[in-house]
Design a protein around this motif. Structure first.
Motif, PDB file in Angstrom:
ATOM      1  N   LEU A  66      -6.055  -1.461  -6.260  1.00 27.77           N
ATOM      2  CA  LEU A  66      -6.910  -1.827  -5.126  1.00 27.77           C
ATOM      3  C   LEU A  66      -6.267  -1.446  -3.793  1.00 27.77           C
ATOM      4  O   LEU A  66      -6.943  -0.976  -2.876  1.00 27.77           O
ATOM      5  CB  LEU A  66      -7.193  -3.330  -5.152  1.00 27.77           C
ATOM      6  N   LEU A  67      -4.958  -1.644  -3.679  1.00 24.11           N
ATOM      7  CA  LEU A  67      -4.253  -1.232  -2.465  1.00 24.11           C
ATOM      8  C   LEU A  67      -4.343   0.277  -2.269  1.00 24.11           C
ATOM      9  O   LEU A  67      -4.489   0.765  -1.142  1.00 24.11           O
ATOM     10  CB  LEU A  67      -2.784  -1.670  -2.536  1.00 24.11           C
ATOM     11  N   GLY A  68      -4.257   1.023  -3.379  1.00 25.96           N
ATOM     12  CA  GLY A  68      -4.418   2.469  -3.295  1.00 25.96           C
ATOM     13  C   GLY A  68      -5.791   2.850  -2.773  1.00 25.96           C
ATOM     14  O   GLY A  68      -5.925   3.750  -1.931  1.00 25.96           O
ATOM     15  N   GLY A  69      -6.816   2.167  -3.247  1.00 32.79           N
ATOM     16  CA  GLY A  69      -8.167   2.424  -2.769  1.00 32.79           C
ATOM     17  C   GLY A  69      -8.313   2.121  -1.289  1.00 32.79           C
ATOM     18  O   GLY A  69      -9.018   2.838  -0.564  1.00 32.79           O
ATOM     19  N   LEU A  70      -7.628   1.083  -0.815  1.00 35.44           N
ATOM     20  CA  LEU A  70      -7.675   0.737   0.606  1.00 35.44           C
ATOM     21  C   LEU A  70      -7.098   1.876   1.462  1.00 35.44           C
ATOM     22  O   LEU A  70      -7.627   2.192   2.540  1.00 35.44           O
ATOM     23  CB  LEU A  70      -6.899  -0.555   0.849  1.00 35.44           C
ATOM     24  N   CYS A  71      -6.037   2.507   0.975  1.00 31.44           N
ATOM     25  CA  CYS A  71      -5.445   3.643   1.703  1.00 31.44           C
ATOM     26  C   CYS A  71      -6.456   4.784   1.851  1.00 31.44           C
ATOM     27  O   CYS A  71      -6.568   5.405   2.920  1.00 31.44           O
ATOM     28  CB  CYS A  71      -4.200   4.143   0.980  1.00 31.44           C
ATOM     29  N   VAL A  72      -7.188   5.072   0.785  1.00 28.41           N
ATOM     30  CA  VAL A  72      -8.183   6.149   0.832  1.00 28.41           C
ATOM     31  C   VAL A  72      -9.292   5.786   1.812  1.00 28.41           C
ATOM     32  O   VAL A  72      -9.752   6.624   2.604  1.00 28.41           O
ATOM     33  CB  VAL A  72      -8.759   6.416  -0.573  1.00 28.41           C
ATOM     34  N   TRP A  73      -9.728   4.554   1.780  1.00 28.13           N
ATOM     35  CA  TRP A  73     -10.788   4.090   2.690  1.00 28.13           C
ATOM     36  C   TRP A  73     -10.346   4.224   4.151  1.00 28.13           C
ATOM     37  O   TRP A  73     -11.120   4.661   5.010  1.00 28.13           O
ATOM     38  CB  TRP A  73     -11.132   2.635   2.370  1.00 28.13           C
ATOM     39  N   LEU A  74      -9.081   3.896   4.429  1.00 28.79           N
ATOM     40  CA  LEU A  74      -8.568   4.041   5.790  1.00 28.79           C
ATOM     41  C   LEU A  74      -8.567   5.495   6.230  1.00 28.79           C
ATOM     42  O   LEU A  74      -8.879   5.814   7.385  1.00 28.79           O
ATOM     43  CB  LEU A  74      -7.146   3.466   5.877  1.00 28.79           C
ATOM     44  N   VAL A 133     -14.107  10.841  -4.169  1.00 32.04           N
ATOM     45  CA  VAL A 133     -13.779  10.887  -5.593  1.00 32.04           C
ATOM     46  C   VAL A 133     -12.526  10.054  -5.880  1.00 32.04           C
ATOM     47  O   VAL A 133     -12.468   9.283  -6.843  1.00 32.04           O
ATOM     48  CB  VAL A 133     -13.577  12.352  -6.037  1.00 32.04           C
ATOM     49  N   ILE A 134     -11.509  10.204  -5.036  1.00 29.68           N
ATOM     50  CA  ILE A 134     -10.261   9.452  -5.229  1.00 29.68           C
ATOM     51  C   ILE A 134     -10.518   7.952  -5.085  1.00 29.68           C
ATOM     52  O   ILE A 134      -9.963   7.136  -5.837  1.00 29.68           O
ATOM     53  CB  ILE A 134      -9.189   9.920  -4.224  1.00 29.68           C
ATOM     54  N   LEU A 135     -11.360   7.569  -4.132  1.00 24.19           N
ATOM     55  CA  LEU A 135     -11.685   6.158  -3.922  1.00 24.19           C
ATOM     56  C   LEU A 135     -12.383   5.565  -5.149  1.00 24.19           C
ATOM     57  O   LEU A 135     -12.071   4.446  -5.572  1.00 24.19           O
ATOM     58  CB  LEU A 135     -12.567   6.008  -2.681  1.00 24.19           C
ATOM     59  N   ILE A 136     -13.317   6.302  -5.722  1.00 23.62           N
ATOM     60  CA  ILE A 136     -13.996   5.841  -6.943  1.00 23.62           C
ATOM     61  C   ILE A 136     -12.977   5.611  -8.052  1.00 23.62           C
ATOM     62  O   ILE A 136     -13.022   4.619  -8.788  1.00 23.62           O
ATOM     63  CB  ILE A 136     -15.069   6.864  -7.376  1.00 23.62           C
ATOM     64  N   LEU A 196      -3.481  10.630  -0.476  1.00 28.02           N
ATOM     65  CA  LEU A 196      -2.506  11.059  -1.475  1.00 28.02           C
ATOM     66  C   LEU A 196      -1.596   9.892  -1.856  1.00 28.02           C
ATOM     67  O   LEU A 196      -1.316   9.667  -3.040  1.00 28.02           O
ATOM     68  CB  LEU A 196      -1.686  12.238  -0.949  1.00 28.02           C
ATOM     69  N   PHE A 197      -1.155   9.135  -0.852  1.00 30.69           N
ATOM     70  CA  PHE A 197      -0.333   7.957  -1.128  1.00 30.69           C
ATOM     71  C   PHE A 197      -1.127   6.931  -1.932  1.00 30.69           C
ATOM     72  O   PHE A 197      -0.611   6.310  -2.863  1.00 30.69           O
ATOM     73  CB  PHE A 197       0.155   7.339   0.175  1.00 30.69           C
ATOM     74  N   GLY A 198      -2.402   6.777  -1.582  1.00 31.27           N
ATOM     75  CA  GLY A 198      -3.243   5.827  -2.305  1.00 31.27           C
ATOM     76  C   GLY A 198      -3.372   6.173  -3.770  1.00 31.27           C
ATOM     77  O   GLY A 198      -3.238   5.310  -4.643  1.00 31.27           O
ATOM     78  N   PHE A 199      -3.603   7.471  -4.055  1.00 27.41           N
ATOM     79  CA  PHE A 199      -3.703   7.821  -5.476  1.00 27.41           C
ATOM     80  C   PHE A 199      -2.340   7.791  -6.155  1.00 27.41           C
ATOM     81  O   PHE A 199      -2.268   7.593  -7.365  1.00 27.41           O
ATOM     82  CB  PHE A 199      -4.352   9.184  -5.686  1.00 27.41           C
ATOM     83  N   CYS A 223      -7.403  14.878  -5.869  1.00 26.89           N
ATOM     84  CA  CYS A 223      -6.189  15.145  -5.096  1.00 26.89           C
ATOM     85  C   CYS A 223      -5.829  16.625  -5.090  1.00 26.89           C
ATOM     86  O   CYS A 223      -5.463  17.184  -4.047  1.00 26.89           O
ATOM     87  CB  CYS A 223      -5.024  14.335  -5.666  1.00 26.89           C
ATOM     88  N   VAL A 224      -5.902  17.270  -6.250  1.00 24.91           N
ATOM     89  CA  VAL A 224      -5.554  18.697  -6.318  1.00 24.91           C
ATOM     90  C   VAL A 224      -6.494  19.514  -5.439  1.00 24.91           C
ATOM     91  O   VAL A 224      -6.061  20.422  -4.714  1.00 24.91           O
ATOM     92  CB  VAL A 224      -5.586  19.189  -7.782  1.00 24.91           C
ATOM     93  N   HIS A 225      -7.787  19.203  -5.470  1.00 24.11           N
ATOM     94  CA  HIS A 225      -8.747  19.917  -4.629  1.00 24.11           C
ATOM     95  C   HIS A 225      -8.562  19.569  -3.158  1.00 24.11           C
ATOM     96  O   HIS A 225      -8.704  20.444  -2.286  1.00 24.11           O
ATOM     97  CB  HIS A 225     -10.181  19.614  -5.082  1.00 24.11           C
ATOM     98  N   PHE A 226      -8.244  18.323  -2.866  1.00 25.89           N
ATOM     99  CA  PHE A 226      -8.015  17.907  -1.489  1.00 25.89           C
ATOM    100  C   PHE A 226      -6.851  18.694  -0.878  1.00 25.89           C
ATOM    101  O   PHE A 226      -6.940  19.210   0.245  1.00 25.89           O
ATOM    102  CB  PHE A 226      -7.712  16.405  -1.456  1.00 25.89           C
TER     103      PHE A 226
END
Length: 391
Positions: A373-381, A276-279, A215-218, A318-321
């Motif tokens: 890109l930093l947001g994507g890293l959060c999702v990956w973590l 989906v959020i990572l993509i 959520l923070f990543g997105f 995010c809404v579905h998550f």
């Protein structure tokens, strides 16, 4: 369904269609309107950021009140009615401080009830087995129509048309809110999800790193899109693109967003929400990197058509998550907590971008690419901490 019956989903779709019309007009012309009144880029950044800060103070409270109300509808209608009256004050302001005050008051009601509306519509869809994406997509359609139409109205009638148009759209939204249905499930009913899992009923049960990180990543990715809303039309105008092209150009992004939402149910349910959020985050980084080179109109068209991936895909994820892992007891409050994160990151992004635009122009989009890109890293973590398991 009996022929001619107006369903709760139809009523909700109608309200969504009106909900974002004012935003569509503002994204297209507000930065230009402000610039025409002698407002500097730094001040434009503040005018966009201060309302977010004020909404931030109210969101969690409004979400908690809505969850404890008999139905989420009351909070949504009250917010829409207030939001229909306050914009009239824009007729009487022409300088920075007055515009800052009234634009903040204009944005506050809609921003505060938006998360409640999303949570309520999602629960309605899950209870009835209908499609939340289709309901929400009509909001993007309304936004898109006034992205495109506002540019032409300004060319035909001049800049003075902006405030009457915006006020009229706010009043329309208030009137449409009166026909909203009840959203909350009767006590004896269960949502589809509730029948198959035990979602969290308290915030502290779900406030864990694996849940908060995506959520923070997105939120970081969302903040970069807010930069687009605040400055794209001004940067494109400085690039030599006219208003009657800027409006449809922004509308293309909205069309891509709407298409993604309309089609979500056909493929979105088969993919983990966090994937989906990572993509979305990776696609956003590529989009902003390309924007930094001030591409021509042809390439901008292609970039705008990626909006369905960079924004809509991540938003739906995010809404579905959130809905997958929480119960109705904390639906609006959790959605509001997520939006608080959006607002915090948007304030930082918009204020910072206001300063960067002054020195870097469109090159400031390179900074937006790094944030995505930093947001994507959060999702990956998060995926590393807790495997997707289809959610």
């Amino acid at each position: 369904m009996p022929a001619g019956r107006v369903t709760p989903e139809m009523r909700t779709s109608a309200f969504y269609a009106s909900f974002f019309t004012g935003s569509g007009a503002a994204v297209m012309f507000l930065p230009i309107w402000l610039s025409g009144k002698g407002i500097t880029p730094e001040q434009i950044g503040l005018i966009n950021a201060v309302p977010i800060a004020m909404i931030l103070l109210f969101n969690l409270v409004i979400g908690r009140v809505a969850d404890r109300a008999k139905d989420w509808r009351q909070v949504i209608v009250i917010g829409a009615l207030i939001g229909g009256i306050v914009p009239i004050g824009l007729f009487f302001v022409n300088e920075f401080w007055g515009i800052l005050l009234f634009w903040t008051l204009v944005c506050l009601p809609g921003g505060a009830v938006g998360p409640v509306l999303d949570a309520a519509a999602m629960r309605l869809a899950r209870r009835n087995g209908s499609d939340f994406g289709v309901m929400r997509a009509w909001g993007t359609v309304g936004y898109m129509v006034f992205n495109g139409l506002t540019g032409y109205l300004v060319v035909w009638f001049g800049a003075d048309i902006f405030v009457p148009l915006f006020v009229g759209l706010a009043i329309l939204r208030a009137l449409v809110a009166l026909q909203l249905p009840a959203f909350r499930a009767p006590a004896e009913e269960k949502t589809v999800k509730a029948a198959t899992s035990a979602p969290a009923a308290r915030l502290r049960d779900i406030a864990k790193p694996w849940f908060l990180l995506p959520l923070f990543g997105f939120c970081m990715v969302f903040g970069t899109h807010f930069i687009l809303n605040a400055f794209a039309s001004l940067l494109w105008k400085e690039q030599g693109i006219s208003e009657d092209v800027i409006g449809p150009l922004i509308a293309l992004g909205a069309a891509s967003e709407a298409a993604m939402m309309f089609l979500w149910k056909r493929f979105g349910g088969g993919i983990s929400a966090r994937v989906v959020i990572l993509i979305s985050a990776i696609a956003s980084a590529l989009r902003w990197f390309a924007m930094g080179f001030e591409p021509g109109i042809g390439f901008l068209v292609a970039l705008q058509l990626t909006h369905g991936i960079t924004f809509a895909l991540g938003y739906m994820g995010c809404v579905h998550f959130i809905a997958n892992w929480t119960s109705e007891d904390i639906a609006a409050e959790t959605q509001s907590l997520y939006v608080v994160g959006q607002q915090l990151l948007s304030i930082i992004a918009v204020v910072g971008f206001g300063w960067l635009v002054k020195d870097m122009g469109a090159g400031a989009y390179f900074v937006a690419a790094a944030l995505a890109l930093l947001g994507g890293l959060c999702v990956w973590l998060s995926l590393r901490l807790m495997p997707a398991q289809g959610k």
